[in-house]
Design an enzyme around this catalytic site. Sequence first.
Site, mmCIF file in Angstrom:
data_model
loop_
_atom_site.group_PDB
_atom_site.id
_atom_site.type_symbol
_atom_site.label_atom_id
_atom_site.label_comp_id
_atom_site.label_asym_id
_atom_site.label_seq_id
_atom_site.Cartn_x
_atom_site.Cartn_y
_atom_site.Cartn_z
ATOM 1 N N TYR A 144 44.507 38.963 31.436
ATOM 2 C CA TYR A 144 44.125 40.241 32.055
ATOM 3 C C TYR A 144 45.387 40.901 32.582
ATOM 4 C CZ TYR A 144 42.066 43.664 35.301
ATOM 5 O OH TYR A 144 41.741 44.820 35.963
ATOM 6 N N ASP A 239 53.973 39.527 31.971
ATOM 7 C CA ASP A 239 53.196 40.124 33.056
ATOM 8 C C ASP A 239 53.185 39.120 34.209
ATOM 9 O OD1 ASP A 239 49.743 41.288 33.490
ATOM 10 O OD2 ASP A 239 51.382 40.950 34.891
ATOM 11 N N LYS A 267 51.478 42.498 43.434
ATOM 12 C CA LYS A 267 50.949 41.552 44.434
ATOM 13 C C LYS A 267 52.003 41.159 45.474
ATOM 14 C CE LYS A 267 47.499 39.924 41.105
ATOM 15 N NZ LYS A 267 46.154 40.145 41.657
HETATM 16 P P1 KE4 Z 1 46.109 45.641 39.754
HETATM 17 O O1 KE4 Z 1 45.972 46.911 38.930
HETATM 18 O O2 KE4 Z 1 44.752 45.074 40.140
HETATM 19 O O3 KE4 Z 1 47.037 45.799 40.939
HETATM 20 O O4 KE4 Z 1 46.812 44.536 38.836
HETATM 21 C C1 KE4 Z 1 46.270 44.247 37.590
HETATM 22 C C2 KE4 Z 1 46.767 42.890 37.139
HETATM 23 C C3 KE4 Z 1 47.775 42.823 36.196
HETATM 24 N N1 KE4 Z 1 48.251 41.636 35.758
HETATM 25 C C4 KE4 Z 1 47.752 40.469 36.244
HETATM 26 C C5 KE4 Z 1 48.300 39.180 35.730
HETATM 27 C C6 KE4 Z 1 46.724 40.485 37.213
HETATM 28 O O5 KE4 Z 1 46.229 39.310 37.681
HETATM 29 C C7 KE4 Z 1 46.224 41.708 37.676
HETATM 30 C C8 KE4 Z 1 45.099 41.787 38.694
HETATM 31 N N2 KE4 Z 1 44.534 40.560 39.101
HETATM 32 C C9 KE4 Z 1 43.173 40.605 39.600
HETATM 33 C C10 KE4 Z 1 42.692 39.208 39.927
HETATM 34 N N3 KE4 Z 1 42.879 38.274 38.909
HETATM 35 C C11 KE4 Z 1 43.043 41.516 40.769
HETATM 36 C C12 KE4 Z 1 41.751 41.401 41.536
HETATM 37 C C13 KE4 Z 1 40.788 42.480 41.187
HETATM 38 O O6 KE4 Z 1 40.733 42.892 40.016
HETATM 39 O O7 KE4 Z 1 40.078 42.903 42.130
#
Ligand code: KE4
Length: 426
Positions: A144, A239, A267
């Site tokens: 993801y 990523d 993060k």
């Molecule tokens: P954001 O757009 O949510 O800041 O980041 C996306 C993203 C990109 N790459 C990786 C490896 C990620 O894990 C994420 C977002 N992670 C999720 C939880 N696995 C965020 C939590 C959520 O979606 O509410």
Amino acid sequence: MSSTKSESILARATLRLPGGVNSPVRAFAAVGGRPPFISSARGARLVDSDGNEYVDYVGSWGPAILGHSDPDVVKAVQDVAARGLSFGAPTELEVQFAETLGELYPALQMMRCVSSGTEATMSALRAARGFTGRDVIVKFAGGYHGHSDCLLVKAGSGAATFGSPDSAGVPSKVVEHTIVARYNDLEGLAQLFADQGTRIAAVIVEPVAGNMGCVPPEPGFLEGLVGLCERNGAVAIFDEVMTGCRVARGGAQERYAIRPHMTCLGKIVGGGMPLAVYGGERRIMERIAPLGAVYQAGTLSGNPVAVTAGLVTLSKLDAALYERLEKLGARLEAGLNEAIVDARVVACVQRVGSMITLFFHGGPIRSWDDASGCNTERFGIWHRSMLEQGFYWPPAQFEAAFISGAHTEDDIDRTIAAARTALEKI
Ligand code: KE4
């Protein structure tokens, strides 16, 4: 545990917000039950609107590696906010931030701040496409990278298939250039490059997968991936939104001593504020506007409040913290494994540093093919019991749990005891 206040807030929330939440996983749909509404957090603890306290293993999905409300971060944010929240103009702070990250991530010769991991990966892929002049991108099933259209694709049945939309509202045309491959399958990736190599702009990978649960890269996988990209003129994008500063200060690329062409961070680097980064080799990033023809922009990109939270957080990521995180992670892993054996439940634990997942599956979990076979119903039963006992574990089987520097050995031991009780419900 009383949940009266959370229930009444949820009733209001669902009138205004889809599912009552601002991000789907928070609705607890994957584990059943209803989410507690959190009112405050400090260290390794969350407190909900009914005053219930939890040991937190979500950590805002990764950012809270120091623990919540770190006093130095909070003080610095208060001070900088008093001088203005955002100017929409360059500041020295974001230069300092880029210099600091450039030291920690030598692969980041040049970078750009954005406000979310989604923006970071979306922009990195656009940069790779602009740099190579190619359209095809490759991701891995179970990976993801945020919710930009071209990445919302579901895996096909084969080793590598052109994706079909994994969300309503994504036209099939938008994902026709996205190929979904199998994580940890270097042979399959090599075959894909043999078939499509000259069309591939980029391969984007979570160097330690966290979004199918914690799935480590097998020896040689990441090196092979970067090598295939190198030999075929494609861009290898790590990523590291989740793994950056999590699995090592310098992320997975430090832990495994591998240098990608581009890196995405988020993060932890924002310390819990909306801040993410994409970047890489100068020859690629010099294609980004205003220098080059690849357009990308953002109103609040690199704003002083978020950058300050990031800078102070980065300044506290010392070797002692990672030694402590490794010790606590190993303690939790060992305790959970013992609990699984004693409970005679089909489950396994996978961990890299302070990111860890309890899978309801015999294991090992090498790719989405394995992860998708988890017993998610059992995970839901286990999760609800953990929550009732005061342990806030990620509310989905296909997520990683996070330990912070604020967790104690006693927290870990109590978590293991609670896990034993929860396993008895299975
Ligand atoms: P954001 O757009 O949510 O800041 O980041 C996306 C993203 C990109 N790459 C990786 C490896 C990620 O894990 C994420 C977002 N992670 C999720 C939880 N696995 C965020 C939590 C959520 O979606 O509410």
